[in-house]
Motif scaffolding. Sequence first.
Motif, PDB file in Angstrom:
ATOM      1  N   ASN A  70     -16.206   7.957 -13.945  1.00 17.03           N
ATOM      2  CA  ASN A  70     -15.183   7.795 -14.957  1.00 17.03           C
ATOM      3  C   ASN A  70     -14.713   6.410 -14.768  1.00 17.03           C
ATOM      4  O   ASN A  70     -14.495   5.813 -13.515  1.00 17.03           O
ATOM      5  N   ALA A  71     -14.598   5.765 -15.874  1.00 15.27           N
ATOM      6  CA  ALA A  71     -14.015   4.285 -15.916  1.00 15.27           C
ATOM      7  C   ALA A  71     -12.803   4.190 -15.441  1.00 15.27           C
ATOM      8  O   ALA A  71     -12.092   3.269 -14.902  1.00 15.27           O
ATOM      9  N   GLN A  72     -11.740   5.148 -15.546  1.00 12.79           N
ATOM     10  CA  GLN A  72     -10.398   5.445 -15.039  1.00 12.79           C
ATOM     11  C   GLN A  72     -10.347   5.601 -13.878  1.00 12.79           C
ATOM     12  O   GLN A  72     -11.084   6.274 -13.231  1.00 12.79           O
ATOM     13  N   ALA A  73      -9.179   5.246 -13.152  1.00 17.12           N
ATOM     14  CA  ALA A  73      -8.727   5.663 -11.754  1.00 17.12           C
ATOM     15  C   ALA A  73      -8.649   7.142 -11.586  1.00 17.12           C
ATOM     16  O   ALA A  73      -8.437   7.648 -12.612  1.00 17.12           O
ATOM     17  N   GLU A  74      -9.225   7.592 -10.549  1.00 15.83           N
ATOM     18  CA  GLU A  74      -9.055   9.013 -10.336  1.00 15.83           C
ATOM     19  C   GLU A  74      -7.781   9.521  -9.843  1.00 15.83           C
ATOM     20  O   GLU A  74      -7.128  10.496 -10.558  1.00 15.83           O
ATOM     21  N   ILE A  75      -6.926   8.436  -9.134  1.00 13.59           N
ATOM     22  CA  ILE A  75      -5.332   8.732  -9.059  1.00 13.59           C
ATOM     23  C   ILE A  75      -4.822   7.308  -9.067  1.00 13.59           C
ATOM     24  O   ILE A  75      -5.548   6.324  -8.427  1.00 13.59           O
ATOM     25  N   SER A  76      -3.629   7.012  -9.783  1.00 16.48           N
ATOM     26  CA  SER A  76      -2.674   6.203  -9.851  1.00 16.48           C
ATOM     27  C   SER A  76      -1.744   6.122  -9.072  1.00 16.48           C
ATOM     28  O   SER A  76      -0.941   6.872  -9.581  1.00 16.48           O
ATOM     29  N   ILE A  77      -1.425   5.456  -8.281  1.00 15.43           N
ATOM     30  CA  ILE A  77      -0.155   5.672  -7.209  1.00 15.43           C
ATOM     31  C   ILE A  77       0.830   4.841  -7.572  1.00 15.43           C
ATOM     32  O   ILE A  77       0.607   3.449  -7.535  1.00 15.43           O
TER      33      ILE A  77
END
Length: 199
Positions: A122-129
């Motif tokens: 996936n190009a997007q982050a799995e988790i964004s903190i």
Amino acid sequence: MPLGGPVASSSTPPGAALPVQVASPWKLPTVLQPHRHLLISYLLTALLTGPAFPLFALVRYFKFHTLRYALDEEGITMRWGILFRREVSLTYARIQDIHLSSNVVERWLGLACIQIQTASGNAQAEISIEGLQDFEAMRDLLYSKMRGTRERPAPAGRSAALASGEPEALTAALREVAAEVRALREELSTAPARENTDG
């Protein structure tokens, strides 16, 4: 007792180096919630939506008040939502890369977004903190946990002995390989002689 610097315990031999610990403001397991500056950031970005501001501001308000990050020795879990509760869990072993990003507003508020990526494609982050002011300490903690899971000992057996670098195991493995190469050479050298006698 001398002030400053690490103190060696009685079990530590003299002159031995003490293990390096990553300085972290958190003791695991812990549950973190975002700083109130994240709500200001959410509301300022919702202003950019123009007439849809009330709707976006309400959604962001509820996300801010329900957003939690749970960290333990195995991984990190992110939870948020009121009507539709969402939860994303990620073990440290699955983490491939960690990025820090911050826009102008986040820098002004002293915040940054930690984007955690996995090998899922996936190009997007799995988790964004989002919303942590100690974002550099969090990034360092995640890096140390990620490296710690990859540096666990290999399974027992010949590969473990080779990985540990024991000279006896390495010598025995090299002798095995040399014997196999000799056997292959002898077999290949006798193969043309057999073909000539058969023909």
